[in-house]
Scaffold this motif. Structure first.
Motif, short mmCIF file in Angstrom:
data_model
loop_
_atom_site.label_atom_id
_atom_site.label_comp_id
_atom_site.label_asym_id
_atom_site.label_seq_id
_atom_site.Cartn_x
_atom_site.Cartn_y
_atom_site.Cartn_z
N MET A 1 10.63 -2.62 11.97
CA MET A 1 9.65 -1.56 12.18
C MET A 1 8.23 -2.13 12.24
O MET A 1 7.41 -1.72 13.05
CB MET A 1 9.75 -0.53 11.07
CG MET A 1 8.81 0.66 11.27
SD MET A 1 8.69 1.71 9.81
CE MET A 1 7.82 0.64 8.71
N LEU A 2 7.94 -3.08 11.36
CA LEU A 2 6.60 -3.68 11.34
C LEU A 2 6.32 -4.41 12.65
O LEU A 2 5.21 -4.31 13.19
CB LEU A 2 6.46 -4.63 10.15
CG LEU A 2 6.61 -4.00 8.77
CD1 LEU A 2 6.48 -5.08 7.70
CD2 LEU A 2 5.59 -2.89 8.55
N LEU A 3 7.30 -5.13 13.18
CA LEU A 3 7.13 -5.78 14.47
C LEU A 3 6.89 -4.74 15.56
O LEU A 3 6.09 -4.94 16.47
CB LEU A 3 8.35 -6.63 14.81
CG LEU A 3 8.42 -8.01 14.16
CD1 LEU A 3 9.79 -8.64 14.42
CD2 LEU A 3 7.32 -8.92 14.70
N GLY A 4 7.62 -3.62 15.48
CA GLY A 4 7.45 -2.56 16.47
C GLY A 4 6.05 -1.98 16.45
O GLY A 4 5.44 -1.73 17.49
N VAL A 5 5.53 -1.74 15.26
CA VAL A 5 4.16 -1.22 15.14
C VAL A 5 3.16 -2.22 15.71
O VAL A 5 2.29 -1.87 16.53
CB VAL A 5 3.82 -0.92 13.66
CG1 VAL A 5 2.33 -0.63 13.50
CG2 VAL A 5 4.64 0.26 13.16
N ALA A 6 3.28 -3.48 15.31
CA ALA A 6 2.32 -4.50 15.73
C ALA A 6 2.38 -4.76 17.23
O ALA A 6 1.35 -4.93 17.89
CB ALA A 6 2.56 -5.80 14.96
N TYR A 7 3.60 -4.77 17.80
CA TYR A 7 3.71 -5.02 19.24
C TYR A 7 3.09 -3.89 20.05
O TYR A 7 2.38 -4.11 21.03
CB TYR A 7 5.17 -5.21 19.65
CG TYR A 7 5.34 -5.33 21.15
CD1 TYR A 7 4.94 -6.48 21.83
CD2 TYR A 7 5.87 -4.27 21.90
CE1 TYR A 7 5.06 -6.58 23.21
CE2 TYR A 7 6.00 -4.37 23.27
CZ TYR A 7 5.60 -5.52 23.92
OH TYR A 7 5.72 -5.60 25.29
N ARG A 8 3.35 -2.65 19.66
CA ARG A 8 2.78 -1.52 20.38
C ARG A 8 1.26 -1.47 20.23
O ARG A 8 0.56 -0.98 21.10
CB ARG A 8 3.41 -0.21 19.91
CG ARG A 8 4.84 -0.02 20.38
CD ARG A 8 5.56 1.06 19.58
NE ARG A 8 6.91 1.31 20.06
CZ ARG A 8 7.96 0.56 19.77
NH1 ARG A 8 7.82 -0.51 18.98
NH2 ARG A 8 9.16 0.86 20.24
N ARG A 36 3.70 1.46 -5.37
CA ARG A 36 4.79 2.39 -5.63
C ARG A 36 5.72 2.53 -4.42
O ARG A 36 6.91 2.81 -4.58
CB ARG A 36 4.22 3.76 -6.01
CG ARG A 36 3.46 3.78 -7.33
CD ARG A 36 3.11 5.19 -7.75
NE ARG A 36 2.25 5.84 -6.77
CZ ARG A 36 0.93 5.71 -6.74
NH1 ARG A 36 0.31 4.95 -7.67
NH2 ARG A 36 0.21 6.33 -5.83
N GLU A 37 5.18 2.38 -3.21
CA GLU A 37 5.97 2.53 -1.99
C GLU A 37 5.79 1.29 -1.11
O GLU A 37 4.82 1.21 -0.35
CB GLU A 37 5.54 3.79 -1.23
CG GLU A 37 5.75 5.08 -2.02
CD GLU A 37 5.35 6.31 -1.21
OE1 GLU A 37 5.30 6.21 0.03
OE2 GLU A 37 5.08 7.34 -1.82
N PRO A 38 6.69 0.32 -1.20
CA PRO A 38 6.56 -0.92 -0.43
C PRO A 38 6.44 -0.68 1.08
O PRO A 38 5.65 -1.34 1.76
CB PRO A 38 7.84 -1.68 -0.77
CG PRO A 38 8.23 -1.17 -2.12
CD PRO A 38 7.84 0.28 -2.13
N LEU A 42 3.31 -2.01 3.32
CA LEU A 42 3.46 -2.98 4.40
C LEU A 42 2.99 -2.41 5.73
O LEU A 42 2.39 -3.12 6.54
CB LEU A 42 4.92 -3.42 4.50
CG LEU A 42 5.38 -4.36 3.38
CD1 LEU A 42 6.89 -4.49 3.37
CD2 LEU A 42 4.72 -5.72 3.53
N VAL A 43 3.23 -1.13 5.97
CA VAL A 43 2.73 -0.50 7.21
C VAL A 43 1.21 -0.49 7.21
O VAL A 43 0.57 -0.77 8.24
CB VAL A 43 3.29 0.92 7.36
CG1 VAL A 43 2.56 1.67 8.48
CG2 VAL A 43 4.78 0.89 7.65
#
Length: 279
Positions: A1-8, A36-38, A42-43
Motif C-alpha cells: 500500500m505504501l508503494l502504491g501511495v508513493a508511486y501515484r 497507536r496505529e502503525p 506509516l501512511v
C-alpha cells in the motif's frame, strides 16, 4: 500500500521505493512507544516524504526535455489479483492517462486525491496525515476531483478488444503500413513521446492521424533488425514492450475508443525502463 501511495504521488517507481525505504527506516529506528496505529503512522510519513520529493521533482521537470510521462510499471497481479471492483479502482488510479492529469495538480491536491480516490481514506484521516483542517481537505479533494474528471480521457474498452487493436497497430507500425495506420487512428489522434532527450522520440506532442501515422511509418525499423516485442499489462492496460539485445528499448500503449486509436503513448527514456528488464 505504501508503494502504491508513493508511486501515484510521484509517477516514478524508483522514487517510490526510496520514499518507502526511508519511511521504514524511520519506523525501525525511531521511538514507537506513542504510536497507536502503525498503518496510519506509516501512511503519514510516506505521504509527507513523497510531498517533499514531489515538490523537488516538479522543479526539475520544468527543464525536462520533451513531454513527460510516468515510469511504466507492470500491473499483472496474477493469482493474487484483487476482486473485480477493487482491481478496477486500482487500475484506474494508476493508468498513464490519469497519472498525466495528476501532474497538473498541486502537491497537496495530488496527495488528497490519491489517499481519497485510490485508497478510500476518510477525510479526517487525510487531514491528520497532511496536518490540515478537514474542511480544507474536503475543498482540496473537490478541486482535484473536478480537475481529474475534466482531464481524464473517456476511454472504456474491453481489454481483449484493446489487445487485439494493439496487435494490429503494432503490425502496421512495424511494417511501415501508412494506410493501415490511418485506418486505425482517430482523426484527432495524438502521440505523446517521452525520451527525456536520451533516445529518439518526438520532442513535441504530435497531433492528427495523418501526422501520427506518417511519423510511425517513417520510423519503422528495417527488416534486418532484431527487435523483439512482448505484450504485457502496463499500468493496468495492454502495452507492447520492445526489446533490443534483450533490454527494454520502448513501451507503446494505446488509448482506444469506438475501435479507433485516440492516443499513443511512447516511452523511450532508458531511465524509466529498468523495471521492465527480464520480460
Amino acid at each position: 500500500m505504501l508503494l502504491g501511495v508513493a508511486y501515484r504521488m510521484l509517477g516514478r517507481a524508483a522514487d517510490a521505493e526510496d520514499v518507502v525505504q526511508e519511511a521504514w527506516l524511520r519506523w525501525t529506528s525511531g521511538d514507537r512507544s506513542d504510536v497507536r496505529e502503525p498503518r496510519a503512522f506509516l501512511v503519514r510519513v510516506t505521504t509527507r516524504l513523497a510531498l517533499d520529493r514531489l515538490r523537488q521533482a516538479q522543479a526539475r521537470r520544468e527543464s525536462y526535455v520533451g513531454p513527460w510521462l510516468p515510469e511504466p510499471v507492470l500491473t499483472d497481479f496474477g493469482p493474487a489479483a484483487p476482486d473485480t471492483a477493487e482491481r478496477a479502482l486500482l487500475v484506474d488510479s494508476v493508468s498513464l492517462a490519469v497519472l498525466v492529469v495528476l501532474e497538473s495538480l498541486s502537491p497537496l491536491e495530488r496527495a488528497v486525491f490519491v489517499l481519497r480516490e485510490a485508497f478510500g481514506f476518510p477525510y479526517a484521516e487525510i487531514a491528520a496525515v497532511l496536518d490540515r483542517g478537514e474542511p480544507a481537505v474536503r475543498q482540496l479533494a473537490g478541486r482535484a476531483r473536478r480537475h481529474v474528471e475534466e482531464g481524464r480521457p473517456r476511454y472504456d474498452v474491453d481489454p481483449a478488444e484493446r489487445r487485439e487493436l494493439t496487435e494490429r497497430f503494432l503490425a502496421a507500425a512495424s511494417g511501415g503500413d501508412l494506410g493501415e495506420l490511418l485506418a486505425l487512428l482517430a482523426p484527432d489522434a495524438r502521440l505523446v513521446g517521452d525520451s527525456g532527450g536520451k533516445a529518439k522520440a518526438p520532442l513535441r506532442i504530435i497531433e492528427s492521424a495523418d501526422k501520427v501515422g506518417r511519423f510511425l511509418a517513417a520510423v519503422a525499423p528495417p527488416v534486418r533488425t532484431t527487435h523483439v516485442h512482448r505484450f504485457a499489462e502496463i499500468n493496468g492496460a495492454p502495452a507492447v514492450v520492445t526489446l533490443v539485445d534483450g533490454r527494454p528499448d520502448s513501451v507503446m500503449q494505446l488509448e482506444v475508443l469506438d475501435g479507433r486509436v485516440h492516443r499513443v503513448y511512447l516511452l523511450r527514456n532508458p531511465d524509466k525502463l529498468g523495471g521492465l528488464a527480464g520480460l
